[in-house]
Write a protein that holds these residues in place. Sequence first.
Motif, PDB file in Angstrom:
ATOM      1  N   SER A  63      10.856   0.546   2.974  1.00  0.00           N
ATOM      2  CA  SER A  63      10.134  -0.380   2.372  1.00  0.00           C
ATOM      3  C   SER A  63      10.577  -1.980   1.769  1.00  0.00           C
ATOM      4  CB  SER A  63       8.799  -0.972   2.707  1.00  0.00           C
ATOM      5  OG  SER A  63       8.279   0.550   3.432  1.00  0.00           O
ATOM      6  N   TYR A  86      10.934  -4.276  10.584  1.00  0.00           N
ATOM      7  CA  TYR A  86      11.070  -2.985  11.070  1.00  0.00           C
ATOM      8  C   TYR A  86      10.537  -1.885  11.828  1.00  0.00           C
ATOM      9  CZ  TYR A  86       8.220  -2.733   6.649  1.00  0.00           C
ATOM     10  OH  TYR A  86       7.855  -2.664   4.611  1.00  0.00           O
ATOM     11  N   LEU A  94       3.704   2.708   7.573  1.00  0.00           N
ATOM     12  CA  LEU A  94       3.261   1.822   7.009  1.00  0.00           C
ATOM     13  C   LEU A  94       1.846   1.488   7.238  1.00  0.00           C
ATOM     14  CD1 LEU A  94       3.842   0.382   4.021  1.00  0.00           C
ATOM     15  CD2 LEU A  94       5.467   2.146   5.171  1.00  0.00           C
TER      16      LEU A  94
END
Length: 122
Positions: A63, A86, A94
């Motif tokens: 991240s 992502y 997440l």
Amino acid sequence: MSEDKFIHDSKTLLKFIQYYCEHKHENESKVHDTLKLSYENNSLDVTLEYSLCKECEKTLSYSYTKLQVCPHEVKPSCRKCDDPCYDKKEWKLLAKIMKYSGMRFGLLKIKKLFKLTGKNND
Ligand SMILES: [Zn+2]
């Protein structure tokens, strides 16, 4: 995004993953380490300390790397992003972490940030 925003988002990210790991993976062995922040090739005078299991350490580094290369001058909520960076698997993880920790912190704003868009990139 500005350096201040980058630092703020990095800290928030770590805080949420840290909390999640402490409560969800309390029996896993933890890696103690630090993350020295840098942005756009500038080393920032900020070092974050963490204590995470191997899995969560990977999530943090994934991240954090995505945050570093976020192409948006003014970073939008990730769920409103036209071009989410992502991968789907990480995105879901997440979202789960943000939801778990977000409810505990009472910061529902942050939860929205990582809400699934329903948009598929695979
Ligand atoms: Zn963990």
